[in-house]
Design an enzyme around this catalytic site. Structure first.
Site, mmCIF file in Angstrom:
data_model
loop_
_atom_site.group_PDB
_atom_site.id
_atom_site.type_symbol
_atom_site.label_atom_id
_atom_site.label_comp_id
_atom_site.label_asym_id
_atom_site.label_seq_id
_atom_site.Cartn_x
_atom_site.Cartn_y
_atom_site.Cartn_z
ATOM 1 N N TYR A 186 0.822 -1.407 0.045
ATOM 2 C CA TYR A 186 0.097 -0.051 -0.013
ATOM 3 C C TYR A 186 0.787 1.421 0.039
ATOM 4 O O TYR A 186 1.852 1.124 0.279
ATOM 5 C CB TYR A 186 -1.035 -0.097 1.138
ATOM 6 C CG TYR A 186 -0.139 0.234 2.365
ATOM 7 C CD1 TYR A 186 0.129 1.543 3.000
ATOM 8 C CD2 TYR A 186 0.250 -0.866 3.015
ATOM 9 C CE1 TYR A 186 0.698 1.723 4.040
ATOM 10 C CE2 TYR A 186 0.939 -0.534 4.354
ATOM 11 C CZ TYR A 186 1.291 0.668 5.008
ATOM 12 O OH TYR A 186 1.759 0.789 6.012
ATOM 13 N N PHE A 244 2.004 9.456 4.036
ATOM 14 C CA PHE A 244 2.298 9.327 5.663
ATOM 15 C C PHE A 244 2.883 7.926 5.922
ATOM 16 O O PHE A 244 3.580 7.470 6.807
ATOM 17 C CB PHE A 244 1.099 9.294 6.574
ATOM 18 C CG PHE A 244 -0.025 8.519 6.177
ATOM 19 C CD1 PHE A 244 0.015 7.204 6.996
ATOM 20 C CD2 PHE A 244 -1.145 8.722 5.400
ATOM 21 C CE1 PHE A 244 -0.977 6.017 6.637
ATOM 22 C CE2 PHE A 244 -2.086 7.730 5.235
ATOM 23 C CZ PHE A 244 -2.062 6.488 5.813
ATOM 24 N N ASP A 245 2.884 7.014 4.686
ATOM 25 C CA ASP A 245 3.361 5.642 5.032
ATOM 26 C C ASP A 245 3.199 5.045 3.509
ATOM 27 O O ASP A 245 2.573 5.181 2.749
ATOM 28 C CB ASP A 245 2.646 4.734 6.054
ATOM 29 C CG ASP A 245 3.575 3.785 6.515
ATOM 30 O OD1 ASP A 245 4.650 3.675 6.177
ATOM 31 O OD2 ASP A 245 3.073 2.782 7.293
ATOM 32 N N ILE A 272 -7.228 -0.910 11.419
ATOM 33 C CA ILE A 272 -8.170 -0.044 11.461
ATOM 34 C C ILE A 272 -9.499 -0.489 10.893
ATOM 35 O O ILE A 272 -9.490 -1.276 9.812
ATOM 36 C CB ILE A 272 -7.800 1.396 11.103
ATOM 37 C CG1 ILE A 272 -7.508 1.396 9.603
ATOM 38 C CG2 ILE A 272 -6.690 1.833 11.963
ATOM 39 C CD1 ILE A 272 -6.977 2.713 8.953
ATOM 40 N N TYR A 292 -8.016 6.688 12.624
ATOM 41 C CA TYR A 292 -7.231 6.870 13.865
ATOM 42 C C TYR A 292 -7.966 7.976 14.530
ATOM 43 O O TYR A 292 -7.538 8.323 15.883
ATOM 44 C CB TYR A 292 -5.607 7.454 13.383
ATOM 45 C CG TYR A 292 -5.026 6.240 13.103
ATOM 46 C CD1 TYR A 292 -4.752 5.253 13.794
ATOM 47 C CD2 TYR A 292 -4.796 6.178 11.726
ATOM 48 C CE1 TYR A 292 -4.074 3.995 13.262
ATOM 49 C CE2 TYR A 292 -3.906 5.079 11.187
ATOM 50 C CZ TYR A 292 -3.543 4.014 12.074
ATOM 51 O OH TYR A 292 -2.857 3.036 11.492
ATOM 52 N N PHE A 326 -5.785 4.924 0.737
ATOM 53 C CA PHE A 326 -4.612 3.837 0.611
ATOM 54 C C PHE A 326 -4.821 3.488 -0.768
ATOM 55 O O PHE A 326 -5.939 2.903 -1.176
ATOM 56 C CB PHE A 326 -5.048 2.827 1.498
ATOM 57 C CG PHE A 326 -4.773 3.091 2.956
ATOM 58 C CD1 PHE A 326 -3.708 2.845 3.680
ATOM 59 C CD2 PHE A 326 -5.874 3.369 3.913
ATOM 60 C CE1 PHE A 326 -3.547 3.073 4.835
ATOM 61 C CE2 PHE A 326 -5.772 3.731 5.277
ATOM 62 C CZ PHE A 326 -4.420 3.561 5.839
#
Length: 439
Positions: free
Chosen positions: A99, A109-110, A129, A155, A172
């Site tokens: 992802y 962010f990731d 999540i 989150y 994502f």
């Protein structure tokens, strides 16, 4: 901007000054606006806290980073999907996926790609999540999706570390790499079975096969073809992974199968170094070259026999014969047709492999045979020039000429490899003569 954190508020509920409430409406994420608010729609004739004087016109430079509603749901957009999809992910499955994670504004962010490793997790067990648990359902291996998760399914008010701010919508882009369930068993798909299969593999047989090994997404991890050498092992003895050991039962020579092995029947959670990731489903396309049992005898099948057969070949006979020597998959190794005349040997002289010696015995002139020679009657575990290790050989034989005992015109037949020079070996008393009694 000075505080380094975005301002968060609901619109249209009176929690903002009236002018800002109106000015923010109709904005898109990443849209930038200059909003000028007169005092009667801002802080009026009073101002606020010594920061904003009375009757001040306010000018805001606004960049919208995120927007969501309490009624929002997980949004899924399929980017691509394989033409063939036999299975989709369900709750309780274990999935491996790549992802890229961004905020709604596009800020990253990731990413699993940056770690060069998939993200691996069970579905529907609270390990992810909530929005991702939902968004990954119903996916095929090889499918790509965009999954948009509102903050209350991600989150929430706390965010996550320094990368995901509070109340952030997450986006994502997902590639599904692998799906399996802990209850999965081996999947065997028969691709090709030769006609006339009279024998199938059982526990204790020794098998030689080629294979291509891939993951579920089609990425290759190993191939025997690249090494130009079969994989050789015993069946049912635990020398290979459990799934393969099970799948190698009931095979015919020449058969082709596709075998899908879940990780709990392969290399499990640990994988194998950099070659096979943990919890990977393995797909093998195999082609059986041959198999045998250490107890197998030489198999002889007479395909033609002369009507008149007064003499048959036996030890000490000098014979002329034609042959084709092949592997069991039909690969021709040697043939007497490659030479100007048939091959010659003396039976019982250990001049040929034991299985061929047996196959040539008891033949009539003109007789033709098919002889299957297991490796322990042939070239064994080490093979020979052009003959692979532990190979089963198929000989097509025809006896052309048979001379019983010492042929006419010969004084003797030397059994075995003759010494060089020959005369001293025959001159037993060293008198420079070889009389009949010394022969």
């Amino acid at each position: 901007h000075d505080r380094g954190k975005a301002f968060i508020s609901q619109v249209g509920l009176g929690r903002l000054i009236t002018g800002m409430d109106r000015g923010l409406q109709g904005m898109c994420v990443n849209e930038r606006r200059k909003i000028t608010i007169p005092p009667h729609l801002a802080y009026g004739s009073i101002g606020t806290g010594g920061v904003i004087p009375p009757d001040a016109v306010l000018v805001y430079d606004v960049l919208l980073l995120d927007v969501w509603s309490a009624e929002d749901k997980v949004q899924i957009r399929t980017l691509s999907k394989p033409a063939s999809c036999n299975r989709t992910s369900v709750a309780s499955d274990f999935v491996r996926y790549h992802y890229n994670g961004t905020l709604l504004s596009g800020a990253a962010f990731d990413s699993s790609y940056s770690r060069n490793a998939t993200y691996d997790s069970y579905l529907g067990q609270g390990d992810l999540i909530k929005g991702m648990d939902e968004g990954l359902l119903g996916m095929c291996v090889g499918e790509r999706r965009i999954i948009i998760v509102p903050p209350f399914l991600a989150y929430g008010e706390n965010g996550s570390g320094t990368q995901v701010p509070p109340q952030a919508t997450l986006v994502f882009e997902v590639l599904m790499v692998d799906v399996f369930n802990p209850k999965d068993d081996l999947i065997v798909e028969v691709k090709e079975v030769p006609e006339g299969c009279t024998r199938r593999t059982v526990t204790g047989d020794y098998i030689r096969y080629h294979y291509n090994g891939t993951f579920q997404d089609g990425k290759a991890f190993d191939s025997s073809y690249q090494r130009n050498s079969t994989y050789n092992t015993y069946v049912g003895k635990g020398y290979v992974i459990r799934g393969m050991d099970k799948a190698l039962h009931g095979l015919c020579i020449g058969e082709k199968r596709r075998i899908t092995i879940p990780p709990h029947m392969a290399y499990g959670e640990e994988g194998v170094g950099d070659l096979i990731p943990g919890s990977a489903v393995l797909v093998f396309d195999i082609h059986v070259i041959d198999f045998h049992n250490p107890k197998d005898p030489v198999q002889i099948k007479v395909t033609h026999k002369s009507q008149e057969c007064n003499l048959t070949s036996e030890a000490d006979d000098l014979i002329h014969y034609r042959y084709n020597c092949s592997l069991m998959d039909g690969t021709l190794l040697y043939s007497s047709d490659h030479y100007d005349s048939p091959s010659i040997t003396t039976l019982g002289a250990n001049m040929v492999i034991p299985g061929l010696e047996k196959g040539l015995s008891g033949m009539c002139v003109g007789e033709r045979r098919e002889v299957v020679i297991p490796p322990h009657w042939g070239h064994g575990e080490n093979g020979a020039g052009g003959v692979p290790k532990s190979a089963v050989l198929l000989f097509e034989l025809e006896l052309v000429e048979l001379q019983k005992g010492v042929p006419e015109g010969y004084m003797f037949v030397w059994l075995g490899d003759s010494p060089n020079p020959l005369f001293p070996a025959m001159d037993l008393n060293g008198d420079k003569e070889v009389p009949l009694e010394e022969v």
